[in-house]
Design a protein around this motif. Structure first.
Motif, PDB file in Angstrom:
ATOM      1  N   TYR A 138       6.070   1.662   6.161  1.00 36.45           N
ATOM      2  CA  TYR A 138       4.655   1.605   5.780  1.00 36.45           C
ATOM      3  C   TYR A 138       3.749   2.152   6.884  1.00 36.45           C
ATOM      4  N   SER A 139       4.310   2.987   7.746  1.00 37.38           N
ATOM      5  CA  SER A 139       3.509   3.592   8.804  1.00 37.38           C
ATOM      6  C   SER A 139       2.285   4.314   8.225  1.00 37.38           C
ATOM      7  N   PRO A 140       1.104   4.144   8.837  1.00 36.62           N
ATOM      8  CA  PRO A 140      -0.105   4.851   8.386  1.00 36.62           C
ATOM      9  C   PRO A 140      -0.341   6.160   9.129  1.00 36.62           C
ATOM     10  N   ASP A 141       0.697   6.730   9.721  1.00 35.19           N
ATOM     11  CA  ASP A 141       0.592   7.940  10.533  1.00 35.19           C
ATOM     12  C   ASP A 141      -0.008   9.081   9.724  1.00 35.19           C
ATOM     13  N   ASN A 146      -1.353  12.456   8.107  1.00 31.97           N
ATOM     14  CA  ASN A 146      -0.947  13.851   7.911  1.00 31.97           C
ATOM     15  C   ASN A 146       0.504  14.136   8.240  1.00 31.97           C
ATOM     16  N   ARG A 147       1.294  13.135   8.520  1.00 29.92           N
ATOM     17  CA  ARG A 147       2.725  13.319   8.731  1.00 29.92           C
ATOM     18  C   ARG A 147       3.466  12.505   7.672  1.00 29.92           C
ATOM     19  N   PHE A 148       3.437  11.213   7.880  1.00 30.68           N
ATOM     20  CA  PHE A 148       4.135  10.325   6.962  1.00 30.68           C
ATOM     21  C   PHE A 148       3.214   9.816   5.870  1.00 30.68           C
ATOM     22  N   ASP A 149       1.926   9.718   6.172  1.00 28.72           N
ATOM     23  CA  ASP A 149       0.962   9.080   5.278  1.00 28.72           C
ATOM     24  C   ASP A 149      -0.134  10.078   4.906  1.00 28.72           C
ATOM     25  N   HIS A 150      -0.034  10.680   3.747  1.00 27.58           N
ATOM     26  CA  HIS A 150      -0.990  11.705   3.316  1.00 27.58           C
ATOM     27  C   HIS A 150      -2.075  11.063   2.462  1.00 27.58           C
ATOM     28  N   ARG A 151      -3.069  10.522   3.127  1.00 33.39           N
ATOM     29  CA  ARG A 151      -4.198   9.893   2.452  1.00 33.39           C
ATOM     30  C   ARG A 151      -5.495  10.340   3.129  1.00 33.39           C
ATOM     31  N   PRO A 152      -6.624  10.219   2.426  1.00 31.81           N
ATOM     32  CA  PRO A 152      -7.899  10.620   3.042  1.00 31.81           C
ATOM     33  C   PRO A 152      -8.242   9.747   4.247  1.00 31.81           C
ATOM     34  N   PHE A 153      -9.172  10.218   5.066  1.00 33.31           N
ATOM     35  CA  PHE A 153      -9.684   9.358   6.140  1.00 33.31           C
ATOM     36  C   PHE A 153     -11.143   8.987   5.900  1.00 33.31           C
ATOM     37  N   ARG A 180       0.825  -1.211   0.000  1.00 44.23           N
ATOM     38  CA  ARG A 180       0.000   0.000   0.000  1.00 44.23           C
ATOM     39  C   ARG A 180       0.856   1.256   0.000  1.00 44.23           C
ATOM     40  N   LYS A 181       1.884   1.298   0.862  1.00 45.79           N
ATOM     41  CA  LYS A 181       2.677   2.516   1.033  1.00 45.79           C
ATOM     42  C   LYS A 181       3.930   2.534   0.157  1.00 45.79           C
ATOM     43  N   MET A 182       4.780   1.519   0.310  1.00 44.67           N
ATOM     44  CA  MET A 182       6.070   1.531  -0.360  1.00 44.67           C
ATOM     45  C   MET A 182       5.939   1.321  -1.867  1.00 44.67           C
ATOM     46  N   HIS A 183       4.972   0.482  -2.272  1.00 42.14           N
ATOM     47  CA  HIS A 183       4.813   0.181  -3.699  1.00 42.14           C
ATOM     48  C   HIS A 183       3.609   0.896  -4.313  1.00 42.14           C
ATOM     49  N   SER A 184       2.949   1.737  -3.520  1.00 42.74           N
ATOM     50  CA  SER A 184       1.839   2.580  -4.004  1.00 42.74           C
ATOM     51  C   SER A 184       0.756   1.776  -4.712  1.00 42.74           C
ATOM     52  N   CYS A 185       0.329   0.696  -4.089  1.00 45.09           N
ATOM     53  CA  CYS A 185      -0.682  -0.181  -4.687  1.00 45.09           C
ATOM     54  C   CYS A 185      -2.082   0.156  -4.177  1.00 45.09           C
ATOM     55  N   GLY A 186      -3.025   0.265  -5.111  1.00 44.25           N
ATOM     56  CA  GLY A 186      -4.433   0.263  -4.771  1.00 44.25           C
ATOM     57  C   GLY A 186      -4.911  -1.174  -4.713  1.00 44.25           C
ATOM     58  N   PRO A 187      -6.231  -1.401  -4.561  1.00 45.86           N
ATOM     59  CA  PRO A 187      -6.739  -2.773  -4.446  1.00 45.86           C
ATOM     60  C   PRO A 187      -6.342  -3.670  -5.624  1.00 45.86           C
ATOM     61  N   TYR A 188      -6.516  -3.169  -6.842  1.00 45.10           N
ATOM     62  CA  TYR A 188      -6.226  -4.020  -8.006  1.00 45.10           C
ATOM     63  C   TYR A 188      -4.723  -4.274  -8.136  1.00 45.10           C
TER      64      TYR A 188
END
Length: 714
Positions: free
Chosen positions: A673-676, A678-685, A617-625
């Protein structure tokens, strides 16, 4: 009497220079403390014979000032600190560069400022910003884009009054001494594919310094070392890498490892983790070794002959002197890397100590459940106590001063880690009717072995009171699933227990030192791991909600390996039983006194699978597919339908629970691959929970592969 090696070295002709790289534990906006540590490093460098001292990135103000770089005060106070350095007798007769923010023509730059004997020689701005991981540098600074160009920088009057200079050079220049040439990179410039050390080396710059703010991640120490070595392997030269150390006000930990490389080899290095606020590492370099190495690489010489020159600021100063024949040149050394288990034992422990001594609190409070996660947190605190006692035994007076300030006893000296742990760590087993005797006993035994101030409490009264309020309001009584309740009732009753523990944690943290007759309060420690955060397998505002969490960036797999290491390293036999027990939240009723609930069963996936999902999810930037496609090959022993079901289950859980990351306890950053949030992980909630389009693509691929397999088998 000189040794044979010293006699042999003294006969060797060549210019030898002593240089110093500094590791400093700076703190964002602590201008007074930062100044003191910089001066101490300069003094130590001079005492070790160095005539050139370089330090870490933004060392004057601290790296993690972040939006404080938008404040004029930050620039003003940085210049004030520089003024104190220029005036100090400590800074005389040694070439120095320091890191600080500078505004030039209303543009903010991250700079190195080079000075000698009350004269500023060059302001060298950073030319490449770091934007990945936890870095957001272009939010505050701009790149200097004028390659090989310098301009006039008009000095503030407070500085001009000291230096008697109106303007000084700013830009992409180098310093030419009587005997060598010094150039500069700043942190990210070493990592960038178009690093500045290549054109600098081709222009005859023999010493390149890099002031850095590089933080640690598990298993990543080799990256910096390899880059530093390679910076001088292809083109020769000396590379001076100075890094920050410690927690300067953020989740990250700067891990030191300052070093000097010459012609592709490390010749001197500092520690990776330590409690020292100031560490100076020197190296003696033979400049003729650099010249000989470069001259032998004929292709390099041909390219260098046509290399565009850098602006040179010439100074009447030499890094070598007539007595340099007596200096012994540093030889290549082997870099010994710490294991991941050692990194977990040392990094979070140093981070916790920084946080504790700078927060003004009196210790830590930890809900100790007897499981892997809370036990890991307890062991990290014990590791911290071990490091403190070792530093005190070595005579590091500043560590002892900090200990005495934390425990509010000016005469106190720790006898051993266990005794110190009793003063700094309070642990509590918060039992409910769903807790087993086994976990209670494991928590009690571990607390006894590390020496924490430990006690058990029953939370059933508080839980029943909360349920009673709900019953009074609605006339309904929720039940566990095993007692006939529905899924919603079952989950609500589990969450009440978890949240009551959080409320009690803060009550005890505020009052336990009062109970012991000591002033102050305790910091509440969290103990949820990175995999559970990724999956959202935690209750929002339960005892995962704390002040800080030393294991929040570490996987369950690594924590188990760490506990196995800690069993022997710290002689804690209680950890053996903890490792053998299945992970459980113990929030559902027991069956004949035995647990009926395990974490992996609850989550619908193993911790090993969670780590796999997190990296993709994080390091390889994979979505579900994309994740489904990659796991088809990684999990080749499973059918396409099994892989699809696992991926879809993960992404449903991820979408449902992502909002929990917005309130995740600040955690020690250790995993890529930390999901932290707004710091390390800029994704929606907020996500589309059913992922209709993405899941349909997966289903179509599964259908197609199934048909192909059926055709081939027929």
């Amino acid at each position: 009497m000189k040794s044979e090696l010293e006699i042999r070295e003294s006969r060797k002709m060549g210019r030898k220079v002593v240089v110093a790289v500094c590791t400093l534990n700076q703190w964002a906006l602590d201008f007074e403390g930062n100044l003191r540590r910089i001066l101490e490093s300069i003094q130590e460098a001079k005492e070790q014979g160095a005539l050139y001292r370089t330090g870490p990135e933004l060392e004057i103000c601290g790296y993690s000032c972040e939006d404080h770089f938008h404040e004029p005060d930050t620039f003003l106070h940085s210049w004030q600190v520089l003024a104190e350095l220029l005036k100090s007798s400590t800074c005389q007769d040694i070439l120095i560069d320091v890191g600080m923010p500078v505004q030039h023509r209303n543009v903010s730059y991250n700079c190195r400022v080079v000075f000698l004997n009350k004269k500023i020689l060059l302001v060298r701005p950073k030319m490449m910003m770091c934007e990945d991981g936890n870095y957001r540098e272009s939010r505050w600074f701009s790149c200097w884009t004028k390659e090989r160009q310098i301009e006039d920088y008009f000095l503030p009057r407070m500085i001009a009054n000291i230096t008697n200079q109106t303007t000084v050079p700013i830009g992409d220049g180098v310093i030419a001494t009587k005997d060598t040439c010094i150039g500069f990179e700043i942190c990210e410039e070493l990592w960038n594919p178009q690093s500045r050390h290549i054109p600098l080396g081709l222009d005859g710059v023999e010493i390149i310094s890099n002031g850095s703010g590089s933080y640690m991640e598990l298993r990543k120490a080799y990256v910096t070392v390899d880059l530093v070595k390679s910076a001088t392997f292809k083109s020769g030269g000396a590379y001076l890498f100075s890094n920050l150390r410690g927690c300067d006000g953020q989740r990250i930990y700067f891990n030191g490892c300052s070093c000097v490389a010459v012609n592709g080899n490390i010749v001197s290095r500092g520690l990776q983790f330590a409690l020292q606020d100031v560490e100076v590492t020197t190296a003696t370099i033979d400049l003729e070794d650099i010249r000989s190495y470069r001259n032998k690489i004929r292709s390099r010489s041909h390219v260098a002959a046509s290399n565009p020159p850098f602006p040179r600021i010439t100074i009447d100063f030499a890094l070598s002197d007539d007595s340099d024949m007596c200096l012994i040149v540093n030889r290549p050394i082997e870099w010994k890397y710490l294991t991941p288990e050692e990194e977990i034992a040392l990094g979070p422990a140093c981070w916790l100590w920084d946080y504790l001594r700078r927060s003004g609190q009196g210790g830590f409070f930890l809900p100790l459940s007897g499981g892997v996660d809370s036990s890991s947190t307890a062991c990290i605190v014990f590791s911290m106590c071990t490091l403190i006692c070792e530093a005190v035994e070595r005579g590091e007076s500043h560590v002892l001063d900090d200990v005495r300030r934390v425990v509010c006893d000016s005469e106190y000296t720790p006898k051993n880690p266990k005794e110190l742990c009793n003063k700094l760590l309070v642990t509590c087993y918060m039992a409910s009717e769903n807790s087993s005797q086994e976990t209670n006993q494991r928590a009690k035994q571990l607390a006894s072995e590390i020496g924490s101030y430990h006690f058990p409490v029953l939370i059933d009264t508080a839980v029943k009171a909360v349920v009673g309020i709900f019953q009074a309001a609605t006339g309904l009584i929720p039940k566990f699933k095993s007692n006939g309740g529905c899924v919603r009732e079952n989950l609500a009753l589990q969450n009440i227990q978890a949240r009551v523990r959080m409320v009690l944690s803060y009550l005890f943290a505020q009052l336990m030192l009062w109970v012991q007759g000591r002033p102050g309060c305790l910091l509440v420690l969290g103990s949820s791991n990175v995999d559970e955060a990724l999956r959202g397998y935690l209750t929002k505002y339960d005892c995962s909600s704390a002040d800080v969490n030393p294991i929040g960036g570490i996987s369950k797999t690594d924590l188990k390996s760490f506990l196995l290491y800690a069993t022997n390293r710290y002689r804690l036999p209680a950890l053996s039983d903890i490792l053998e027990a299945p992970p459980t939240a113990e929030l559902e009723p027991l069956a004949e006194g035995k647990i009926t609930q395990t974490d992996e069963q609850d989550m619908g996936m193993t911790y090993a699978e969670l780590s796999e999902f997190g990296r993709l999810r994080k390091m390889h930037s994979c979505g579900p597919y994309g994740m489904f496609e990659k796991l088809l090959h990684t999990w080749s022993e499973r059918t396409p339908q099994e892989v699809a079901d696992k991926v879809k289950h993960f992404f449903r859980c991820y979408a449902i629970n992502r909002h929990k990351m917005t309130v995740l306890t600040p955690s020690y950053h250790a995993e890529t691959y930390s999901p932290d949030d707004n710091r390390f992980d800029h994704r929606p909630f907020l996500y589309p929970v059913n992922w209709h389009w993405q899941f349909r693509q997966i289903d179509e691929s599964v259908s197609l592969m199934t048909k192909i397999q059926e055709t081939e088998s027929a």
